[in-house]
Write a protein that holds these residues in place. Structure first.
Motif, short mmCIF file in Angstrom:
data_model
loop_
_atom_site.label_atom_id
_atom_site.label_comp_id
_atom_site.label_asym_id
_atom_site.label_seq_id
_atom_site.Cartn_x
_atom_site.Cartn_y
_atom_site.Cartn_z
N MET A 90 -54.70 -43.19 44.62
CA MET A 90 -56.07 -43.66 44.57
C MET A 90 -56.75 -43.35 45.91
SD MET A 90 -57.36 -47.49 43.90
CE MET A 90 -59.07 -47.82 43.85
N LEU A 91 -57.96 -42.93 45.82
CA LEU A 91 -58.76 -42.59 47.00
C LEU A 91 -59.83 -43.65 47.21
CD1 LEU A 91 -59.80 -40.30 49.06
CD2 LEU A 91 -61.46 -39.86 47.28
N SER A 92 -59.93 -44.11 48.45
CA SER A 92 -61.02 -45.02 48.83
C SER A 92 -61.79 -44.36 49.96
CB SER A 92 -60.46 -46.35 49.33
OG SER A 92 -59.70 -46.97 48.32
N ILE A 93 -63.11 -44.40 49.87
CA ILE A 93 -63.97 -43.92 50.96
C ILE A 93 -64.15 -45.08 51.93
CG2 ILE A 93 -66.21 -42.94 51.57
CD1 ILE A 93 -64.61 -41.08 49.73
N LEU A 94 -63.85 -44.82 53.20
CA LEU A 94 -63.95 -45.84 54.25
C LEU A 94 -65.21 -45.61 55.08
CD1 LEU A 94 -60.25 -45.66 55.54
CD2 LEU A 94 -61.21 -47.28 53.88
N PRO A 95 -65.66 -46.63 55.78
CA PRO A 95 -66.78 -46.42 56.70
C PRO A 95 -66.37 -45.42 57.79
CG PRO A 95 -66.36 -48.77 56.38
CD PRO A 95 -65.23 -48.03 55.74
N GLU A 129 -58.97 -43.20 52.55
CA GLU A 129 -57.63 -43.75 52.49
C GLU A 129 -57.03 -43.36 51.14
OE1 GLU A 129 -55.37 -47.88 53.49
OE2 GLU A 129 -57.31 -48.04 52.50
N PHE A 130 -55.82 -42.81 51.19
CA PHE A 130 -55.09 -42.45 49.99
C PHE A 130 -53.91 -43.40 49.83
CE2 PHE A 130 -56.98 -38.25 50.78
CZ PHE A 130 -57.36 -37.88 49.51
N SER A 131 -53.70 -43.85 48.60
CA SER A 131 -52.50 -44.63 48.30
C SER A 131 -52.14 -44.37 46.84
CB SER A 131 -52.72 -46.12 48.55
OG SER A 131 -53.73 -46.61 47.70
N GLY A 132 -50.89 -44.54 46.54
CA GLY A 132 -50.46 -44.33 45.17
C GLY A 132 -50.42 -42.86 44.81
N LYS A 133 -50.90 -42.55 43.62
CA LYS A 133 -50.84 -41.19 43.10
C LYS A 133 -52.23 -40.57 43.10
CE LYS A 133 -47.95 -40.27 39.93
NZ LYS A 133 -47.10 -39.92 38.80
N LYS A 183 -57.16 -36.81 39.26
CA LYS A 183 -58.37 -35.99 39.12
C LYS A 183 -59.61 -36.73 39.64
CE LYS A 183 -61.31 -34.36 35.39
NZ LYS A 183 -61.48 -34.29 33.94
N GLU A 184 -59.73 -38.00 39.32
CA GLU A 184 -60.91 -38.78 39.73
C GLU A 184 -61.03 -38.88 41.25
OE1 GLU A 184 -60.13 -39.47 35.55
OE2 GLU A 184 -58.80 -39.65 37.27
N ASP A 185 -59.92 -38.81 41.96
CA ASP A 185 -59.97 -38.85 43.42
C ASP A 185 -60.67 -37.62 43.98
OD1 ASP A 185 -58.57 -41.26 43.44
OD2 ASP A 185 -56.63 -40.26 43.66
N ALA A 186 -60.31 -36.46 43.46
CA ALA A 186 -60.95 -35.22 43.90
C ALA A 186 -62.43 -35.23 43.55
CB ALA A 186 -60.26 -34.01 43.27
N GLU A 187 -62.77 -35.77 42.38
CA GLU A 187 -64.17 -35.85 41.97
C GLU A 187 -64.95 -36.80 42.88
OE1 GLU A 187 -63.69 -37.01 37.89
OE2 GLU A 187 -63.41 -34.93 37.22
#
Length: 118
Positions: free
Chosen positions: A1-6, A16-20, A23-27
């Motif tokens: 999962m991708l999270s956009i940080l400040p 921040e990347f965690s887990g797997k 496709k939605e992360d790249a998008e």
């Protein structure tokens, strides 16, 4: 999962990347880049890598498409992680034309931001 940080800097995307990676992360990353930069603006990425479980095939394909499309725009790529294989991967980034990459540990976050700034 991708999270956009400040981000501390306008020319840097902090994630921040965690887990797997999926496709939605790249998008999500592509959408963030489109909102912040035009197709020719250089930018940096500061990536905090948590417990990674790999990628789905679709996630890898879309990540590669993002990389190929934005390759000429990458400037610096700071990887913050405790994983040795990510340290090695970050060092490989330095042989790619036009991109500077460096690995930092979790206790070197300030150094990573300083390196991105310079």
């Amino acid at each position: 999962m991708l999270s956009i940080l400040p981000s501390r800097y306008d020319d840097t995307i902090a994630v921040e990347f965690s887990g797997k990676a999926i496709k939605e992360d790249a998008e999500k990353l592509e959408q963030n880049v489109q909102q912040r930069f035009n197709d020719h603006t250089h930018f940096n990425i500061l990536a905090v890598m948590q417990d990674l479980d790999g990628s789905t095939f679709q996630g890898m394909v879309h990540g590669l498409k993002f990389d190929a499309k934005r390759w000429s725009q990458f400037n610096k790529f700071a990887v913050i992680s405790e994983k040795n294989w990510l340290k090695n991967a970050a060092q490989l980034g330095n042989i790619l034309p036009g991109i500077k990459s460096k690995h930092f540990t979790k206790d070197q976050v300030e150094e990573a931001w300083d390196w991105i700034k310079d």
